[in-house]
Motif scaffolding. Structure first.
Motif, PDB file in Angstrom:
ATOM      1  N   VAL A   1       9.918   5.920  -4.422  1.00  0.00           N
ATOM      2  CA  VAL A   1       8.779   5.782  -3.514  1.00  0.00           C
ATOM      3  C   VAL A   1       8.394   7.168  -3.004  1.00  0.00           C
ATOM      4  CG1 VAL A   1       7.924   4.690  -1.415  1.00  0.00           C
ATOM      5  CG2 VAL A   1       9.579   3.502  -2.850  1.00  0.00           C
ATOM      6  N   VAL A   2       7.130   7.522  -3.185  1.00  0.00           N
ATOM      7  CA  VAL A   2       6.624   8.817  -2.734  1.00  0.00           C
ATOM      8  C   VAL A   2       5.974   8.683  -1.364  1.00  0.00           C
ATOM      9  CG1 VAL A   2       5.007  10.674  -3.283  1.00  0.00           C
ATOM     10  CG2 VAL A   2       6.287   9.563  -5.110  1.00  0.00           C
ATOM     11  N   GLN A   3       5.301   7.561  -1.145  1.00  0.00           N
ATOM     12  CA  GLN A   3       4.576   7.347   0.111  1.00  0.00           C
ATOM     13  C   GLN A   3       4.657   5.871   0.471  1.00  0.00           C
ATOM     14  OE1 GLN A   3       0.488   8.331  -0.380  1.00  0.00           O
ATOM     15  NE2 GLN A   3      -0.028   8.061   1.750  1.00  0.00           N
TER      16      GLN A   3
ATOM     17  N   VAL B   1      15.784  -5.162  -1.652  1.00  0.00           N
ATOM     18  CA  VAL B   1      16.045  -3.957  -0.882  1.00  0.00           C
ATOM     19  C   VAL B   1      14.705  -3.307  -0.546  1.00  0.00           C
ATOM     20  CG1 VAL B   1      17.143  -1.682  -0.939  1.00  0.00           C
ATOM     21  CG2 VAL B   1      18.196  -3.599  -2.115  1.00  0.00           C
ATOM     22  N   THR B   2      14.550  -2.807   0.686  1.00  0.00           N
ATOM     23  CA  THR B   2      13.348  -2.069   1.064  1.00  0.00           C
ATOM     24  C   THR B   2      13.622  -0.581   0.872  1.00  0.00           C
ATOM     25  OG1 THR B   2      12.717  -3.740   2.674  1.00  0.00           O
ATOM     26  CG2 THR B   2      11.728  -1.568   2.921  1.00  0.00           C
ATOM     27  N   VAL B   3      12.754   0.069   0.088  1.00  0.00           N
ATOM     28  CA  VAL B   3      12.892   1.492  -0.203  1.00  0.00           C
ATOM     29  C   VAL B   3      11.743   2.223   0.481  1.00  0.00           C
ATOM     30  CG1 VAL B   3      13.100   3.233  -2.010  1.00  0.00           C
ATOM     31  CG2 VAL B   3      13.916   0.906  -2.426  1.00  0.00           C
ATOM     32  N   ARG B   4      12.070   3.217   1.286  1.00  0.00           N
ATOM     33  CA  ARG B   4      11.066   3.972   2.042  1.00  0.00           C
ATOM     34  C   ARG B   4      10.714   5.272   1.324  1.00  0.00           C
ATOM     35  NH1 ARG B   4      10.731   1.105   6.522  1.00  0.00           N
ATOM     36  NH2 ARG B   4      12.548   0.058   7.350  1.00  0.00           N
ATOM     37  N   ALA B   5       9.658   5.936   1.794  1.00  0.00           N
ATOM     38  CA  ALA B   5       9.177   7.185   1.199  1.00  0.00           C
ATOM     39  C   ALA B   5      10.284   8.217   1.086  1.00  0.00           C
ATOM     40  CB  ALA B   5       8.028   7.744   2.025  1.00  0.00           C
ATOM     41  N   GLY B   6      10.346   8.893  -0.044  1.00  0.00           N
ATOM     42  CA  GLY B   6      11.351   9.914  -0.284  1.00  0.00           C
ATOM     43  C   GLY B   6      12.665   9.384  -0.805  1.00  0.00           C
ATOM     44  N   LYS B   7      12.802   8.078  -0.930  1.00  0.00           N
ATOM     45  CA  LYS B   7      14.043   7.464  -1.396  1.00  0.00           C
ATOM     46  C   LYS B   7      13.827   6.817  -2.757  1.00  0.00           C
ATOM     47  CE  LYS B   7      16.130   8.289   2.497  1.00  0.00           C
ATOM     48  NZ  LYS B   7      17.181   9.234   2.617  1.00  0.00           N
ATOM     49  N   LYS B   8      14.941   6.400  -3.373  1.00  0.00           N
ATOM     50  CA  LYS B   8      14.871   5.701  -4.655  1.00  0.00           C
ATOM     51  C   LYS B   8      15.942   4.623  -4.696  1.00  0.00           C
ATOM     52  CE  LYS B   8      17.774   9.111  -6.929  1.00  0.00           C
ATOM     53  NZ  LYS B   8      17.864  10.119  -7.972  1.00  0.00           N
TER      54      LYS B   8
ATOM     55  N   GLY C   1       0.839  -1.193   0.000  1.00  0.00           N
ATOM     56  CA  GLY C   1       0.000   0.000   0.000  1.00  0.00           C
ATOM     57  C   GLY C   1       0.865   1.230   0.000  1.00  0.00           C
ATOM     58  N   THR C   2       0.940   1.925  -1.114  1.00  0.00           N
ATOM     59  CA  THR C   2       1.865   3.037  -1.231  1.00  0.00           C
ATOM     60  C   THR C   2       1.669   3.763  -2.549  1.00  0.00           C
ATOM     61  OG1 THR C   2       4.196   3.620  -1.028  1.00  0.00           O
ATOM     62  CG2 THR C   2       3.703   1.660  -2.249  1.00  0.00           C
ATOM     63  N   LYS C   3       2.525   4.742  -2.824  1.00  0.00           N
ATOM     64  CA  LYS C   3       2.577   5.421  -4.119  1.00  0.00           C
ATOM     65  C   LYS C   3       4.016   5.317  -4.603  1.00  0.00           C
ATOM     66  CE  LYS C   3       1.440   9.643  -6.553  1.00  0.00           C
ATOM     67  NZ  LYS C   3       0.833  10.969  -6.458  1.00  0.00           N
TER      68      LYS C   3
END
Length: 142
Positions: A112-114, A128-135, A96-98
């Motif tokens: 990842v935006v959200q 790899v886990t990418v969190r909001a604001g990262k690429k 669940g994300t954008k």
């Protein structure tokens, strides 16, 4: 049209619009700005895979010209459920994300935006886990 069923294996063009996919298990997400083919696993809560299929023009020999760098394909996703967007060098799986997946000639970018996204790098064979604001950029083999 609204409420229409789309069979697995269908190619969808969202370059000039948006599509809301409702997958089995009440999973819903909007997809836009790309061309993709729909796939789905057969499980109690199936994983819906959207593979980028728009044609790209890449130069041979590893030398990218300015015109070739502009050639890419991408797909934005925004929603919740088990969806995977697959590029040439990596695949992003979300709950669940954008997020954005963009193929270039020598790499696949996941932004990842959200929320957060699990990215499988096909070349390095790692997740790899990418969190909001990262690429994350998965590069082709050299």
């Amino acid at each position: 049209g609204p409420g229409e069923q789309i069979p697995v294996g269908t190619t969808v063009d969202t370059l000039k619009g948006r599509v809301t996919l409702v997958a089995a298990g009440n999973q819903t997400a909007d997809f836009y700005a790309g061309v993709f083919r729909i796939g789905q696993t057969s499980a109690a809560t199936p994983l819906t895979t959207l593979k980028l299929v728009q044609a790209m023009r890449c130069p041979r020999g590893g030398r990218a010209s300015i015109a070739a760098r502009r050639r890419s394909r991408r797909l934005w996703g925004d929603g919740s459920g088990k969806f995977r967007t697959q590029g040439k060098h990596s695949a992003a799986t979300v709950v669940g994300t954008k997020w954005l997946v963009q193929d270039r000639c020598g790499s696949t970018l996941t932004r990842v935006v959200q929320g957060r996204v699990s990215v499988r790098d096909f070349v390095k064979r790692k997740t790899v886990t990418v969190r909001a604001g990262k690429k994350y950029v998965a590069r082709a083999r050299r």
